[in-house]
Write a protein that holds these residues in place. Structure first.
Motif, PDB file in Angstrom:
ATOM      1  N   MET A   3       0.922  -1.299  -0.033  1.00 49.18           N
ATOM      2  CA  MET A   3      -0.020  -0.081   0.069  1.00 49.18           C
ATOM      3  C   MET A   3       0.851   1.224   0.013  1.00 49.18           C
ATOM      4  N   LYS A   4       0.658   2.242  -0.788  1.00 52.03           N
ATOM      5  CA  LYS A   4       1.081   3.635  -0.812  1.00 52.03           C
ATOM      6  C   LYS A   4       0.786   4.452   0.250  1.00 52.03           C
ATOM      7  N   LEU A   5       1.668   4.742   1.490  1.00 55.09           N
ATOM      8  CA  LEU A   5       1.094   5.647   2.478  1.00 55.09           C
ATOM      9  C   LEU A   5       1.872   6.751   2.537  1.00 55.09           C
ATOM     10  N   LEU A  29       5.891   0.514   9.425  1.00 53.54           N
ATOM     11  CA  LEU A  29       5.085   0.186   8.131  1.00 53.54           C
ATOM     12  C   LEU A  29       5.966  -0.087   6.859  1.00 53.54           C
ATOM     13  N   ALA A  30       7.023   0.589   6.579  1.00 51.02           N
ATOM     14  CA  ALA A  30       8.149   0.208   5.973  1.00 51.02           C
ATOM     15  C   ALA A  30       8.528  -1.353   6.088  1.00 51.02           C
ATOM     16  N   HIS A  48       5.158  -1.835   3.207  1.00 51.43           N
ATOM     17  CA  HIS A  48       4.552  -0.709   2.657  1.00 51.43           C
ATOM     18  C   HIS A  48       5.164   0.520   1.637  1.00 51.43           C
ATOM     19  N   ASP A  49       4.764   1.220   0.936  1.00 49.79           N
ATOM     20  CA  ASP A  49       5.359   2.097   0.321  1.00 49.79           C
ATOM     21  C   ASP A  49       5.173   3.517   1.067  1.00 49.79           C
ATOM     22  N   VAL A  50       6.263   3.794   1.840  1.00 48.14           N
ATOM     23  CA  VAL A  50       5.922   4.847   2.885  1.00 48.14           C
ATOM     24  C   VAL A  50       6.775   6.078   2.269  1.00 48.14           C
ATOM     25  N   ASP A  89      -2.511   5.846  -1.048  1.00 51.44           N
ATOM     26  CA  ASP A  89      -4.002   4.880  -0.779  1.00 51.44           C
ATOM     27  C   ASP A  89      -4.638   5.538   0.556  1.00 51.44           C
TER      28      ASP A  89
END
Length: 119
Positions: free
Chosen positions: A1-3, A23-24, A28-30, A91
């Motif tokens: 997910m892109k955050l 989250l990374a 996820h793409d942070v 996202d």
């Protein structure tokens, strides 16, 4: 997910580092765009009469995280990220983890005012 992650405690706050790094590490793409200093109680404020600058921040986050320190308010940070720093919309936009107590009082905001908020 892109955050996209922001906060009002500043880019060097432990809470934002913990949230972003966790989250990374979960895959996820942070991207992190936070004020360059603590900016509590300015969350909805916008900078109108001076330039907003953003500098890349390296070495305090997980290696896959893209991070910027912004000279503006938390709202400026999110707007700058959405309009200039990110190549596509995230996202989700996350905020926190707060340093200390969150002392905002809960109040009712009229619909006319809500329509004016852009972030």
């Amino acid at each position: 997910m892109k955050l996209l992650i922001s906060n009002d405690d500043g880019i060097y706050a432990l809470g934002v580092r913990s949230l972003a790094n966790g989250l990374a590490e979960a895959g996820h793409d942070v991207t992190v765009v936070c004020p360059d200093r603590e900016r509590s109680a300015t969350g909805h404020g916008l900078t109108l009469h001076q330039p907003i600058r953003a500098e890349i921040v390296e070495s305090i986050f997980h290696p896959t995280i893209k991070a910027w320190a912004c000279s503006g308010t938390p709202s400026d940070c999110v707007k700058l990220a959405l309009w200039a720093l990110l190549d596509s919309p995230p996202d989700f936009v996350l905020s926190g983890i707060n340093q200390g107590a969150n002392l905002v009082q809960i109040f009712c905001i009229p619909v006319q005012c809500q329509r004016r908020w852009k972030v």
